[in-house]
Enzyme design. Structure first.
Site, PDB file in Angstrom:
ATOM      1  N   PRO A 142       0.829  -1.206   0.000  1.00 34.78           N
ATOM      2  CA  PRO A 142       0.000   0.000   0.000  1.00 34.78           C
ATOM      3  C   PRO A 142       0.861   1.254   0.000  1.00 34.78           C
ATOM      4  O   PRO A 142       1.758   1.386   0.816  1.00 34.78           O
ATOM      5  CB  PRO A 142      -0.781  -0.103   1.319  1.00 34.78           C
ATOM      6  CG  PRO A 142      -0.706  -1.530   1.701  1.00 34.78           C
ATOM      7  CD  PRO A 142       0.589  -2.035   1.194  1.00 34.78           C
ATOM      8  N   GLU A 143       0.594   2.140  -0.935  1.00 35.28           N
ATOM      9  CA  GLU A 143       1.292   3.422  -0.958  1.00 35.28           C
ATOM     10  C   GLU A 143       0.306   4.500  -0.529  1.00 35.28           C
ATOM     11  O   GLU A 143      -0.794   4.192  -0.086  1.00 35.28           O
ATOM     12  CB  GLU A 143       1.890   3.663  -2.350  1.00 35.28           C
ATOM     13  CG  GLU A 143       2.901   2.571  -2.701  1.00 35.28           C
ATOM     14  CD  GLU A 143       3.660   2.814  -3.994  1.00 35.28           C
ATOM     15  OE1 GLU A 143       3.788   3.971  -4.405  1.00 35.28           O
ATOM     16  OE2 GLU A 143       4.117   1.836  -4.586  1.00 35.28           O
TER      17      GLU A 143
END
Length: 270
Positions: free
Chosen positions: A2-3
């Site tokens: 996840p960014e």
DNA sequence: ACGGGGGCCTGGCGGC
DNA sequence: TGCCGCCAGGCCCCCG
């Protein structure tokens, strides 16, 4: 994986369901995350009114009373709503029970973090040492140019350094550099002001578009409702080694840079 | 101070 | 078919 866009999408989905309410109970099945999950989480958090859900970089800050629940998804973490009483599965490490539902933290690789910290969390060492937000005012070409002077590492590695700038991980670093037409290997300190301006704009645009699309579908990412995001379908270079560039048709190349797979078009990016 | 590399951890995949 | 090694991601820590 996840960014920033994935975490922001998660924050937006949690906000209406958590704000003004409180957790009934916390169940910890596995404490061994990046840091050990503190027992104070179970004793302190239940019953507290949740005032706000904020995000700093890839960290979620859930403000409850005077103190803060800090959550980072690491590379494989997810938070999903499930029915109260549904059987936990392998790697379902923490349950946040609220009404008839459970917000369940699942993380096969256990690189994530769940911490309970006194105060607003902003003075927590992990938060205090973070660089600026790319979507906030102040991040622009001039800042990028000024802050990269004298730096001899590749611009892609610098973009991914969360102590310098938060929120840009491996996927969006490659995508942003393609959009800015800059090679990932370019020495950061040698970028002209004009190229820095292009890059700053590209970073903001790529992140904003990914948020609008609900985050990337890459690897394990799912939203808190279990539905995947849609960004990766539109990836220009990431994961496309050997495939034709969507702009010029040249085969996308893959190199290893600071230990990370990096994708770029040798024709479009200079 | 800076930059590179390894480690953390697991699941999925390719190769033999 | 099974096994083994490699890879992915974010972040911290250590080394030169």
């Amino acid at each position: 994986m996840p960014e920033l866009p994935e975490v922001e999408s998660l924050r937006l989905s949690l906000e209406p369901r958590l704000e003004g309410r409180s957790f009934d109970r916390i169940i910890v099945r596995e404490r061994r995350l990046r840091q050990s999950v503190p027992v104070s989480l179970e004793t302190e958090l239940p019953g507290r009114r949740i005032d706000a859900i904020a995000r700093r970089g890839k960290y979620l800050l859930i403000h409850a009373g005077a103190d803060t629940l800090l959550i980072h998804l690491g590379m494989s973490g997810s938070l999903r709503w499930q029915a109260l009483g549904s059987a936990p599965r392998r790697h379902d490490h923490v349950d946040f029970v609220l009404g008839g539902e459970v917000l369940r933290y699942h993380d096969p690789r256990r690189f994530g973090l769940i911490a309970w910290c006194p105060g607003t969390g902003t003075d927590h060492p992990l938060i205090a040492s973070l660089g600026p937000e790319p979507l906030e005012p102040g991040f622009d070409g001039a800042w990028l140019h000024r802050m990269s002077r004298g730096r001899r590492l590749a611009i892609k590695a610098l973009l991914m350094d969360s102590h310098w700038l938060v929120g840009v991980g491996n996927i969006y670093a490659s995508e942003s550099l393609f959009r800015a037409r800059i090679r990932p290997t370019t020495v950061a300190g040698r970028l002209s002001l004009a190229r820095c301006a292009r890059l700053a704009e590209a970073v903001r645009d790529v992140l904003a578009e990914a948020i609008a699309a609900g985050g990337s579908t890459l690897r394990d990412y799912v939203g808190s409702d279990g539905t995947p995001g849609h960004f990766q379908k539109g990836a220009s270079v990431y994961g496309r080694a050997g495939e034709p560039c969507r702009v010029c048709g040249t085969a996308i190349r893959q190199i290893r840079l600071a230990g990370r797979a990096s994708y770029w078009c040798p024709h479009c990016q200079r």
